[in-house]
Design an enzyme around this catalytic site. Sequence first.
Site, short mmCIF file in Angstrom:
data_model
loop_
_atom_site.label_atom_id
_atom_site.label_comp_id
_atom_site.label_asym_id
_atom_site.label_seq_id
_atom_site.Cartn_x
_atom_site.Cartn_y
_atom_site.Cartn_z
N TYR A 234 -14.29 -42.67 -27.23
CA TYR A 234 -13.34 -42.87 -26.14
C TYR A 234 -13.36 -44.37 -25.79
O TYR A 234 -14.43 -45.00 -25.78
CB TYR A 234 -13.75 -42.02 -24.93
N LYS B 80 -10.34 -33.64 -17.70
CA LYS B 80 -9.58 -33.04 -18.80
C LYS B 80 -9.62 -31.51 -18.68
O LYS B 80 -9.07 -30.98 -17.76
CB LYS B 80 -10.13 -33.55 -20.14
N ARG C 5 -23.53 -38.82 -1.01
CA ARG C 5 -23.86 -39.56 -2.23
C ARG C 5 -25.07 -38.93 -2.93
O ARG C 5 -25.21 -38.98 -4.15
CB ARG C 5 -24.11 -41.05 -1.93
N ASP D 45 -20.75 -36.48 -25.81
CA ASP D 45 -19.56 -36.33 -24.97
C ASP D 45 -18.81 -35.09 -25.47
O ASP D 45 -18.29 -35.08 -26.59
CB ASP D 45 -18.70 -37.59 -25.11
C1 PLP Z 1 -11.10 -39.18 -20.53
C2 PLP Z 1 -12.33 -39.27 -21.32
C3 PLP Z 1 -13.46 -39.95 -20.83
C4 PLP Z 1 -13.45 -40.68 -19.52
O1 PLP Z 1 -13.27 -39.83 -18.46
P1 PLP Z 1 -12.68 -40.29 -17.02
O2 PLP Z 1 -12.77 -39.06 -16.22
O3 PLP Z 1 -11.30 -40.79 -17.27
O4 PLP Z 1 -13.59 -41.38 -16.55
C5 PLP Z 1 -14.60 -39.95 -21.60
N1 PLP Z 1 -14.64 -39.33 -22.81
C6 PLP Z 1 -13.58 -38.68 -23.31
C7 PLP Z 1 -13.70 -38.01 -24.63
C8 PLP Z 1 -12.39 -38.62 -22.58
O5 PLP Z 1 -11.33 -37.98 -23.11
#
Ligand code: PLP
Length: 385
Positions: free
Chosen positions: A104, A201, A51, A176
Amino acid sequence: METLAVHADGGVTADKTVAPAIHYSAVFKADDSAEFVEMSSVPQHPRNYTRYGNPVHERVKKIMAELEGTETALVTASGMGAIATTILSLVKAGDHVIGQTRHYMSTAKMLDDMLQRFGIEVTLVDQTDTAAFECAIRPNTKLIVLETPVNPLLMLTDIAAVTRLAKSRGILTMADNTFSSPINQRPHDLGVDIVVHSATKYLGGHHDMTGGVICTSRALAEDIWHTHITLGSVLSPMDAWLLLRGLRTLPMRIERINANAMALASFLEQQPQIERVFYPGLTSHPQHELAKRQMNGYGGVIAFGVRGGYAEAEHFVSSLQIPHNAGNLGGVDSLVIHTAAMWAGTMNPAQMKAADIPLNFVRYSVGIEHIDDLKADVLQALASM
Ligand SMILES: *Cc1c(COP(=O)(O)O)cnc(C)c1O
């Protein structure tokens, strides 16, 4: 970038293997009490308790810091783990946060609902209007949350303009960067303090792991890490290893995905049965000039309308043979979703209208398949209508 993705983590751990070892241990042992004290008192020690840190995490952190151009990085169990941990470590009751009207879905939920429950004020602004960020600033504004490009219409935020504003007022910025990856956009170069990612992603890139990354300065990373070990959004060593494997080919995959998406977006624009195509790389995108200024490539996500309504979009999506009908993006497989059908699970028609989600909209996340096959597939789906 290509060389860093393969070699930046060289020497980070003592393994003598070419392929990195997976350190699948929740806890590490010391030779004596002195070493135990050292292990358990140094923040982010890679060999103490998973952790707190893990040798595979160290490798990912090193590569991601190099790719985003930040001093260091942290890894989390998901993109939301990265976003929630970062925000919760930076703000307290009485602070004010500025976000965008489009984020998101779960980030929007955090800003709209969760922060308010903890006594943090939030103002959401139109991201395409830099002046709106300035108007929203209050004396207690602590953080500005950016996300660009963003669903559902691939709208952009002028990163440099907003960070200039934030810096002049002593406000932190978090961006992000999931939709671009550091190959297509480096927000820290444009002044952003903290760059976050859903590694689920593009970074992982194979639809097989869930993870998040936070890229920032050493000082901020140390603060965020203390919150991180309390919230416990820990990336599993196996998922860290899959992410590491994904990162090796990130620059190559993005190169192919950028080329495929640009070609497919232009092709879709020429089809009479397709209504309007939103892709930052197209000159028809309302913010194309900004895209050219702040992005090195335009990514794999294309949004477009199918002439007709909900039923026509539904028919088109289910007639495509190559992309899977799935809600992820950024991996090797092309994926497609009928946007309104995805949102229908969480919104009523009035909310969808308010959120500008047209019923005939489709989101296509382009993969690394051959472009001729992707085009032929679109043509056969349109011909079947
Ligand atoms: C998928 C996504 C998230 C969240 O990510 P997870 O790995 O599913 O928690 C946050 N921001 C964007 C732009 C995303 O496409």
